[in-house]
Design a protein around this motif. Structure first.
Motif, PDB file in Angstrom:
ATOM      1  N   LEU A 192      54.570  92.527  98.502  1.00  0.00           N
ATOM      2  CA  LEU A 192      55.585  91.756  97.791  1.00  0.00           C
ATOM      3  C   LEU A 192      55.266  90.280  97.934  1.00  0.00           C
ATOM      4  O   LEU A 192      54.806  89.834  98.984  1.00  0.00           O
ATOM      5  CB  LEU A 192      56.978  92.034  98.373  1.00  0.00           C
ATOM      6  N   THR A 193      55.517  89.513  96.888  1.00  0.00           N
ATOM      7  CA  THR A 193      55.260  88.082  96.973  1.00  0.00           C
ATOM      8  C   THR A 193      56.349  87.411  97.804  1.00  0.00           C
ATOM      9  O   THR A 193      57.454  87.951  97.961  1.00  0.00           O
ATOM     10  CB  THR A 193      55.236  87.438  95.580  1.00  0.00           C
ATOM     11  N   ASP A 194      56.042  86.240  98.323  1.00  0.00           N
ATOM     12  CA  ASP A 194      57.047  85.474  99.074  1.00  0.00           C
ATOM     13  C   ASP A 194      58.267  85.186  98.212  1.00  0.00           C
ATOM     14  O   ASP A 194      59.402  85.197  98.703  1.00  0.00           O
ATOM     15  CB  ASP A 194      56.442  84.163  99.587  1.00  0.00           C
ATOM     16  N   GLN A 195      58.026  84.939  96.912  1.00  0.00           N
ATOM     17  CA  GLN A 195      59.136  84.627  96.015  1.00  0.00           C
ATOM     18  C   GLN A 195      60.029  85.846  95.806  1.00  0.00           C
ATOM     19  O   GLN A 195      61.259  85.732  95.781  1.00  0.00           O
ATOM     20  CB  GLN A 195      58.619  84.137  94.659  1.00  0.00           C
ATOM     21  N   GLU A 196      59.431  87.032  95.671  1.00  0.00           N
ATOM     22  CA  GLU A 196      60.227  88.251  95.513  1.00  0.00           C
ATOM     23  C   GLU A 196      61.107  88.484  96.744  1.00  0.00           C
ATOM     24  O   GLU A 196      62.288  88.801  96.620  1.00  0.00           O
ATOM     25  CB  GLU A 196      59.302  89.453  95.298  1.00  0.00           C
ATOM     26  N   ILE A 197      60.514  88.318  97.919  1.00  0.00           N
ATOM     27  CA  ILE A 197      61.274  88.506  99.157  1.00  0.00           C
ATOM     28  C   ILE A 197      62.415  87.501  99.244  1.00  0.00           C
ATOM     29  O   ILE A 197      63.556  87.852  99.573  1.00  0.00           O
ATOM     30  CB  ILE A 197      60.343  88.385 100.383  1.00  0.00           C
ATOM     31  N   LYS A 198      62.113  86.258  98.909  1.00  0.00           N
ATOM     32  CA  LYS A 198      63.148  85.206  98.953  1.00  0.00           C
ATOM     33  C   LYS A 198      64.274  85.508  97.968  1.00  0.00           C
ATOM     34  O   LYS A 198      65.459  85.396  98.309  1.00  0.00           O
ATOM     35  CB  LYS A 198      62.519  83.851  98.622  1.00  0.00           C
ATOM     36  N   ASP A 199      63.915  85.899  96.743  1.00  0.00           N
ATOM     37  CA  ASP A 199      64.927  86.191  95.718  1.00  0.00           C
ATOM     38  C   ASP A 199      65.834  87.350  96.144  1.00  0.00           C
ATOM     39  O   ASP A 199      67.058  87.289  95.997  1.00  0.00           O
ATOM     40  CB  ASP A 199      64.255  86.538  94.385  1.00  0.00           C
ATOM     41  N   ILE A 200      65.233  88.410  96.674  1.00  0.00           N
ATOM     42  CA  ILE A 200      66.011  89.582  97.092  1.00  0.00           C
ATOM     43  C   ILE A 200      66.939  89.219  98.239  1.00  0.00           C
ATOM     44  O   ILE A 200      68.123  89.570  98.242  1.00  0.00           O
ATOM     45  CB  ILE A 200      65.068  90.740  97.479  1.00  0.00           C
ATOM     46  N   ARG A 201      66.409  88.499  99.217  1.00  0.00           N
ATOM     47  CA  ARG A 201      67.226  88.128 100.382  1.00  0.00           C
ATOM     48  C   ARG A 201      68.385  87.218 100.000  1.00  0.00           C
ATOM     49  O   ARG A 201      69.536  87.452 100.380  1.00  0.00           O
ATOM     50  CB  ARG A 201      66.346  87.428 101.423  1.00  0.00           C
ATOM     51  N   GLU A 202      68.078  86.163  99.252  1.00  0.00           N
ATOM     52  CA  GLU A 202      69.109  85.175  98.932  1.00  0.00           C
ATOM     53  C   GLU A 202      70.188  85.743  98.021  1.00  0.00           C
ATOM     54  O   GLU A 202      71.377  85.490  98.223  1.00  0.00           O
ATOM     55  CB  GLU A 202      68.470  83.933  98.301  1.00  0.00           C
ATOM     56  N   SER A 203      69.781  86.510  97.028  1.00  0.00           N
ATOM     57  CA  SER A 203      70.775  87.043  96.087  1.00  0.00           C
ATOM     58  C   SER A 203      71.726  87.994  96.792  1.00  0.00           C
ATOM     59  O   SER A 203      72.937  87.994  96.524  1.00  0.00           O
ATOM     60  CB  SER A 203      70.087  87.764  94.921  1.00  0.00           C
ATOM     61  N   THR A 204      71.207  88.795  97.719  1.00  0.00           N
ATOM     62  CA  THR A 204      72.082  89.752  98.407  1.00  0.00           C
ATOM     63  C   THR A 204      72.950  89.050  99.438  1.00  0.00           C
ATOM     64  O   THR A 204      74.141  89.336  99.562  1.00  0.00           O
ATOM     65  CB  THR A 204      71.249  90.861  99.066  1.00  0.00           C
ATOM     66  N   ARG A 205      72.354  88.125 100.182  1.00  0.00           N
ATOM     67  CA  ARG A 205      73.122  87.412 101.213  1.00  0.00           C
ATOM     68  C   ARG A 205      74.274  86.626 100.590  1.00  0.00           C
ATOM     69  O   ARG A 205      75.380  86.593 101.112  1.00  0.00           O
ATOM     70  CB  ARG A 205      72.199  86.476 101.995  1.00  0.00           C
ATOM     71  N   LYS A 206      74.005  86.014  99.422  1.00  0.00           N
ATOM     72  CA  LYS A 206      75.022  85.194  98.767  1.00  0.00           C
ATOM     73  C   LYS A 206      75.812  85.968  97.710  1.00  0.00           C
ATOM     74  O   LYS A 206      76.740  85.443  97.114  1.00  0.00           O
ATOM     75  CB  LYS A 206      74.359  83.964  98.141  1.00  0.00           C
ATOM     76  N   GLU A 207      75.398  87.225  97.471  1.00  0.00           N
ATOM     77  CA  GLU A 207      76.050  88.113  96.514  1.00  0.00           C
ATOM     78  C   GLU A 207      76.041  87.562  95.090  1.00  0.00           C
ATOM     79  O   GLU A 207      77.036  87.627  94.367  1.00  0.00           O
ATOM     80  CB  GLU A 207      77.472  88.466  96.986  1.00  0.00           C
ATOM     81  N   TRP A 208      74.872  87.040  94.695  1.00  0.00           N
ATOM     82  CA  TRP A 208      74.649  86.632  93.319  1.00  0.00           C
ATOM     83  C   TRP A 208      73.762  87.670  92.647  1.00  0.00           C
ATOM     84  O   TRP A 208      72.941  88.320  93.298  1.00  0.00           O
ATOM     85  CB  TRP A 208      73.969  85.261  93.240  1.00  0.00           C
ATOM     86  N   ALA A 209      73.886  87.843  91.327  1.00  0.00           N
ATOM     87  CA  ALA A 209      73.094  88.832  90.599  1.00  0.00           C
ATOM     88  C   ALA A 209      71.602  88.550  90.749  1.00  0.00           C
ATOM     89  O   ALA A 209      71.178  87.389  90.792  1.00  0.00           O
ATOM     90  CB  ALA A 209      73.486  88.830  89.121  1.00  0.00           C
ATOM     91  N   LEU A 210      70.807  89.621  90.821  1.00  0.00           N
ATOM     92  CA  LEU A 210      69.361  89.491  90.989  1.00  0.00           C
ATOM     93  C   LEU A 210      68.662  89.825  89.679  1.00  0.00           C
ATOM     94  O   LEU A 210      68.602  90.982  89.265  1.00  0.00           O
ATOM     95  CB  LEU A 210      68.875  90.430  92.105  1.00  0.00           C
ATOM     96  N   GLY A 211      68.146  88.798  89.019  1.00  0.00           N
ATOM     97  CA  GLY A 211      67.474  88.978  87.739  1.00  0.00           C
ATOM     98  C   GLY A 211      67.242  87.636  87.084  1.00  0.00           C
ATOM     99  O   GLY A 211      67.503  86.581  87.683  1.00  0.00           O
ATOM    100  N   ASP A 212      66.767  87.650  85.854  1.00  0.00           N
ATOM    101  CA  ASP A 212      66.524  86.385  85.158  1.00  0.00           C
ATOM    102  C   ASP A 212      67.831  85.819  84.608  1.00  0.00           C
ATOM    103  O   ASP A 212      68.897  86.430  84.734  1.00  0.00           O
ATOM    104  CB  ASP A 212      65.471  86.553  84.048  1.00  0.00           C
ATOM    105  N   ASP A 213      67.750  84.640  83.990  1.00  0.00           N
ATOM    106  CA  ASP A 213      68.957  83.960  83.513  1.00  0.00           C
ATOM    107  C   ASP A 213      69.721  84.781  82.481  1.00  0.00           C
ATOM    108  O   ASP A 213      70.959  84.809  82.486  1.00  0.00           O
ATOM    109  CB  ASP A 213      68.596  82.596  82.917  1.00  0.00           C
ATOM    110  N   ARG A 214      68.984  85.449  81.601  1.00  0.00           N
ATOM    111  CA  ARG A 214      69.640  86.259  80.568  1.00  0.00           C
ATOM    112  C   ARG A 214      70.436  87.402  81.205  1.00  0.00           C
ATOM    113  O   ARG A 214      71.561  87.694  80.784  1.00  0.00           O
ATOM    114  CB  ARG A 214      68.586  86.808  79.607  1.00  0.00           C
ATOM    115  N   PHE A 215      69.844  88.038  82.206  1.00  0.00           N
ATOM    116  CA  PHE A 215      70.522  89.134  82.907  1.00  0.00           C
ATOM    117  C   PHE A 215      71.776  88.608  83.595  1.00  0.00           C
ATOM    118  O   PHE A 215      72.844  89.229  83.535  1.00  0.00           O
ATOM    119  CB  PHE A 215      69.576  89.768  83.926  1.00  0.00           C
ATOM    120  N   LYS A 216      71.669  87.471  84.255  1.00  0.00           N
ATOM    121  CA  LYS A 216      72.820  86.911  84.967  1.00  0.00           C
ATOM    122  C   LYS A 216      73.959  86.564  84.012  1.00  0.00           C
ATOM    123  O   LYS A 216      75.131  86.794  84.311  1.00  0.00           O
ATOM    124  CB  LYS A 216      72.384  85.678  85.761  1.00  0.00           C
ATOM    125  N   GLU A 217      73.611  86.030  82.852  1.00  0.00           N
ATOM    126  CA  GLU A 217      74.643  85.710  81.860  1.00  0.00           C
ATOM    127  C   GLU A 217      75.344  86.979  81.382  1.00  0.00           C
ATOM    128  O   GLU A 217      76.564  87.004  81.192  1.00  0.00           O
ATOM    129  CB  GLU A 217      74.013  84.978  80.677  1.00  0.00           C
TER     130      GLU A 217
END
Length: 245
Positions: free
Chosen positions: A198-223
């Protein structure tokens, strides 16, 4: 995708101490983390792991929560699961929490809470992050230095997803089934995913989104998640103008 909400207005906390409501977007999996209080040990023996899995299997079946991947670490748990209703995930976690705490306290002659507050969970863009999140979960023991390969760790879904071990409560997700024409092909393709880190960015995205409870995906998905769940899927930017102003 479907949602349920009591109001047409997007849910917002009214104070810094008030939490945003839980996500529920029908058909989309969620990454769930629950930690021991003060990161204390929650599994001290093989019997503990086995009892937790028994609780998980029974609660998930009763409340219609499809489990796709999991890992039980010494002081925390990860799940990748798709709720079939708004109550599937909270009811499952409530049932596990109640039963397991009673068992653990009785077994180790302790009292009080076992968990560090409420569990963390976030909805995931399946196309972009499902397989990455599944690998992230099953690679936890490797990142922790407990084993050199996930196949060596007995308390995760890797033996099911990669090696075909029969575990009734693990449900293959459509993204997993798309890896091959049959079970063996899916298992081999899944194994090969672990040949690439896994890339460092993937690990960071997964960790941060879950810890902060924000949706995990691109901007279109989040909208789209914001539109359907009627709650924010990303933090407010500083100086961001309110909609309609």
């Amino acid at each position: 995708m479907e949602y349920k909400t009591a109001s047409k207005e997007k849910s917002e906390p009214t104070s810094v101490n008030e939490r945003l409501p839980r996500y529920f977007v029908k058909g989309y999996p969620q990454h769930v983390i629950q930690r021991g209080n003060n990161r204390d040990v929650i599994f001290a023996s093989d019997a503990d792991y086995l009892f937790y899995l028994e609780c998980l299997a029974e609660a998930a079946e009763k409340h219609r929560l499809q489990i796709h991947a999991y890992v039980l670490m010494t002081n925390h748990v990860h799940l990748l699961a798709t709720p079939e209703s708004e109550e599937s995930l909270p009811k499952t976690m409530q049932s596990i929490g109640r039963r397991y705490v009673q068992y653990f306290n009785r077994t180790y002659r302790r009292t009080g809470t076992l968990w560090e507050g409420r569990y963390k969970a976030t909805v995931i863009d399946t196309d972009q992050y499902f397989l990455a999140c599944s690998r992230y979960i099953e690679l936890n023991p490797v990142r922790a230095g407990m084993v050199s390969h996930p196949c060596e760790y007995p308390w995760s879904s890797y033996p099911v997803n990669a090696l075909g071990e029969n575990t009734v409560f693990v449900t293959p997700h459509s993204n997993y089934l798309a890896l091959g024409r049959d079970k063996i092909a899916c298992q081999r393709a899944y194994q090969s995913l672990f040949d690439v880190a896994l890339t460092d960015q993937e690990i960071k995205d997964i960790r941060e989104s879950t810890r902060k409870e924000w949706a995990l995906g691109d901007d279109r998905f989040k909208e789209r998640v914001e539109e359907l769940s009627q709650r924010r899927a990303t933090p407010l930017s500083r100086g961001r103008p309110k909609k309609g102003s």
